[in-house]
Scaffold this active site. Structure first.
Site, short mmCIF file in Angstrom:
data_model
loop_
_atom_site.label_atom_id
_atom_site.label_comp_id
_atom_site.label_asym_id
_atom_site.label_seq_id
_atom_site.Cartn_x
_atom_site.Cartn_y
_atom_site.Cartn_z
CB CYS A 171 0.38 -6.97 13.92
SG CYS A 171 1.43 -5.53 13.74
CB SER A 221 -1.14 -4.18 7.71
OG SER A 221 -2.30 -3.49 7.34
CG HIS A 261 -7.31 -2.90 10.14
ND1 HIS A 261 -6.00 -2.53 10.30
CD2 HIS A 261 -7.30 -3.87 9.19
CE1 HIS A 261 -5.23 -3.23 9.50
NE2 HIS A 261 -6.00 -4.06 8.82
CG ASP A 301 -7.66 -7.13 6.85
OD1 ASP A 301 -6.83 -6.79 7.71
OD2 ASP A 301 -7.78 -6.53 5.76
CE1 TYR A 348 1.32 -7.17 -3.78
CE2 TYR A 348 0.56 -5.82 -1.97
CZ TYR A 348 1.13 -6.99 -2.43
OH TYR A 348 1.46 -7.97 -1.55
NE ARG A 398 -0.10 -8.82 2.22
CZ ARG A 398 -0.68 -8.33 3.31
NH1 ARG A 398 -1.83 -8.83 3.74
NH2 ARG A 398 -0.11 -7.36 4.00
NE ARG A 441 -2.52 -1.39 3.40
CZ ARG A 441 -1.94 -0.77 4.40
NH1 ARG A 441 -1.88 0.55 4.41
NH2 ARG A 441 -1.44 -1.44 5.40
CE LYS A 462 -6.17 -3.66 4.49
NZ LYS A 462 -6.34 -4.26 5.81
#
Ligand code: SAT
Ligand code: MN
Length: 590
Positions: free
Chosen positions: A261, A259, A237, A286, A208, A375, A80, A217
């Site tokens: 974690c 993100s 989130h 998420d 991406y 990913r 991002r 998001k």
């Protein structure tokens, strides 16, 4: 002038509003063809075959990874781009100091120039999608227009995309408009713009993840957080996980971490052998949409239908469920390859890479084989721990909300907020070391309130007030916690084993919710005493446990002073109740 020929399909007839918008985008972007996504499996297979044929996708070893493919993004387009992400509200104050802001007129003008003619020689795809179970009143819909077939196959996994969503849009009339083009993938011509007042998104120049899969998001957090405030709910989130104790009672917990974690790992947690009788069910990994229910509780749905998870580190010990889940029908982005065409990533204990994520012969001198933010995209239905209630139209009732970050020091393993109002302060005070999920320096501590710093679509001051309002309206609000799985000792070693052992902390929370276990009062909230945690079979020394549960008043006074300074940025938008809570904590620390 219109240049495109419709692929014959009745979809354009369903919603006049969508078709009018598609036509205006066609005029602007000049695609060679237009394709409306039905959302069928045959269509996904056909698109995948097309991308395999053109070389944009590589098929992986059919024997060990059936139905899996590899996609390599441009090397400068791997995460991002928060510095190129804007909230475009009429008033800059409404976007707040937490967002980059641009005047909507200027933003539209700039984007129009970028989009003008950008789809010549390309196909324009129309992806109607529903965020959340298709029949849930808590779900919201959108349409993404994109020129990237990679985005299409991701969106078909990550959302309920296709005809049913368009039928719902036709019924409801309202949808979020998301326009995306990969453009030339030039970082100098890349912007992710949000227009919450118009419920629209314009994204250019990146293919991406969070920059391009606009349902995720951009819609489900930035635009939805705005929608949620006007409609009285919360878009967060957060992962959502169901924990069934040995007595068969299930509690649902929603946890907000930045993100990369460990949200996916926690959502798919495997109970350690030393805690028999527990079962864990994933609702989401998420994003959570939390709605006050008629019964005074908070009810959650996962707006997504799949996972876009971090690959490196996934192995049978860290997350056996994920490891099994991504062995078929999975799309890998930016991982390495073994000699026999299996995907390979750092943290995998077997196999050896011969090709790196950029398609070059693997050379450790050039860095890791898999990009640290590589990913997997996979349907949630592939998850062995997928909750039977994940598709419930009314959602699942939430017993506890958990905030957390990645902190070497300061934050203890866990503490409990005194009440909802204090919990909002605890959430607002989250700070975390940065990860590879966003472009920029990794490992520096930054403030990340509610893990929403990159994702809140409006002024954090107004957002915290909205949190306070939602809590005030709940007769049975969830308890609120803060955790830190990442605390280290003086030598830099992790004090807590994490992964499955995190269940011990979650189980303390559930017992707290049931009034079954004690805690000690500390200045920052309530902490378990060592004896309040179930430590049977846990391989952690008493000293480490004591260190994990220690609150150092000197460090905390510094932490709170820094937080107060940070809050100062929000000026008169800061809710007075939050300052009051801060004063209470400060007074207790002195
Ligand atoms: O934003 S992404 O969807 O690319 C992944 C993340 O940062 O959580
Ligand atoms: Mn995320």
């Amino acid at each position: 002038m219109a240049t495109a020929a419709y692929t014959m399909s009745p979809l354009p007839q369903l919603s006049r509003a969508v078709t009018d918008w598609v036509n205006s985008v066609r005029e602007l972007t000049q695609p060679r063809a237009i394709r409306w996504c039905e959302g069928t499996e045959a269509e996904a297979r056909e698109l995948t075959a097309q991308l395999l044929g053109s070389g944009e996708l590589t098929a992986l070893n059919e024997q060990y990874f059936p139905g899996c493919q590899l996609y390599r993004s441009a090397p400068n387009d791997v995460a991002r781009v928060e510095h190129l992400t804007y909230i475009c509200t009429r008033s800059q104050e409404d976007a707040g100091p937490n967002n980059h802001w641009m005047d909507p007129r200027e933003a539209h003008a700039r984007m129009r120039e970028l989009f003008r003619g950008c789809m010549r020689e390309r196909t324009l795809y129309v992806i109607p999608y529903c965020m959340g179970p298709i029949d849930s009143p808590l779900s919201r819909c959108g349409v993404e227009i994109t020129d990237s077939p990679y985005v299409v196959i991701n969106m078909m996994i990550m959302t309920r995309a296709g005809r049913a969503a368009l039928e719902r849009i036709a019924r409801e009339g309202r949808f979020v408009r998301g326009l995306h083009s990969t453009g030339e993938l030039d970082p100098e011509r890349r912007f992710i713009m949000h227009f919450p007042e118009e419920l629209s998104i314009e994204s250019f120049g990146s293919g991406y993840g969070g920059n391009a899969l606009l349902g995720k998001k951009c819609h489900a957090l930035r635009i939805a957080s705005w929608q949620a405030r006007s409609e009285g709910w919360l878009a967060e989130h957060m992962l959502i996980v169901g924990l069934q104790n040995p007595k068969g009672e299930t509690h649902y917990v929603a946890c907000a971490f930045p993100s990369a974690c460990g949200k996916t790992n926690l959502a798919m947690l495997i109970p350690p052998a030393s805690l028999p009788g527990w079962r864990v069910f994933t609702v989401g990994d998420d994003i959570a949409w939390l709605h006050p229910g008629a019964d005074g509780r908070l009810w959650a749905i996962n707006p997504e239908a799949g996972y876009f998870g971090v690959v490196p580190g996934t192995n049978p010990e860290t997350n056996r469920n994920a490891y099994e889940m991504i062995r078929r029908d999975t799309l890998f982005t930016n991982v390495g390859l073994t000699a026999d065409n299996q995907p390979w990533w750092e943290g995998l204990k077997t196999g050896a890479p011969v090709v790196d994520w950029q398609g070059r012969p693997y050379d450790p001198a050039r860095g890791p084989a898999a990009h640290p933010n590589s990913r997997f995209t996979v349907s949630a239905k592939r998850n062995p721990s997928y909750s039977p209630h994940a598709e419930d139209a009314r959602g699942v009732p939430i017993s506890a909300l958990v905030f957390g970050g990645r902190r070497r020091e300061v934050a203890p393993l866990v503490y409990e907020a005194r009440d909802w109002q204090h919990g909002v302060l605890v959430g607002a005070s989250v700070a975390s070391e940065t990860t590879a999920a966003a472009v920029g320096q990794v490992g520096v501590t930054r403030r990340d309130p509610m893990a929403m710093q990159p994702f809140c679509g409006y002024n954090f001051g107004d957002y915290w007030q909205h949190w306070l309002n939602v809590g005030a309206g709940l007769a049975r609000p969830p308890r609120i916690y803060h955790v830190n799985w990442f605390r280290r000792d003086a030598q830099g070693r992790f004090l807590w084993p994490g992964f499955g052992e995190n269940l011990r902390v979650l189980s303390w929370m559930i017992d707290r919710c049931n009034g079954k276990v004690g805690a000690s009062e500390a200045a920052i909230g309530r902490l378990p005493r060592v004896e309040d945690l179930d430590t049977r079979g846990l391989d952690v020394t008493q000293e480490a446990l004591a260190a994990l549960l220690a609150v150092d008043p000197t460090l905390w006074r510094k932490e709170v002073a820094e937080f107060r300074e940070y809050l100062g940025k929000y000026g008169n938008r800061l809710p007075p109740a939050l300052l009051q809570e801060l004063q209470t904590t400060e007074a207790r620390l002195h």
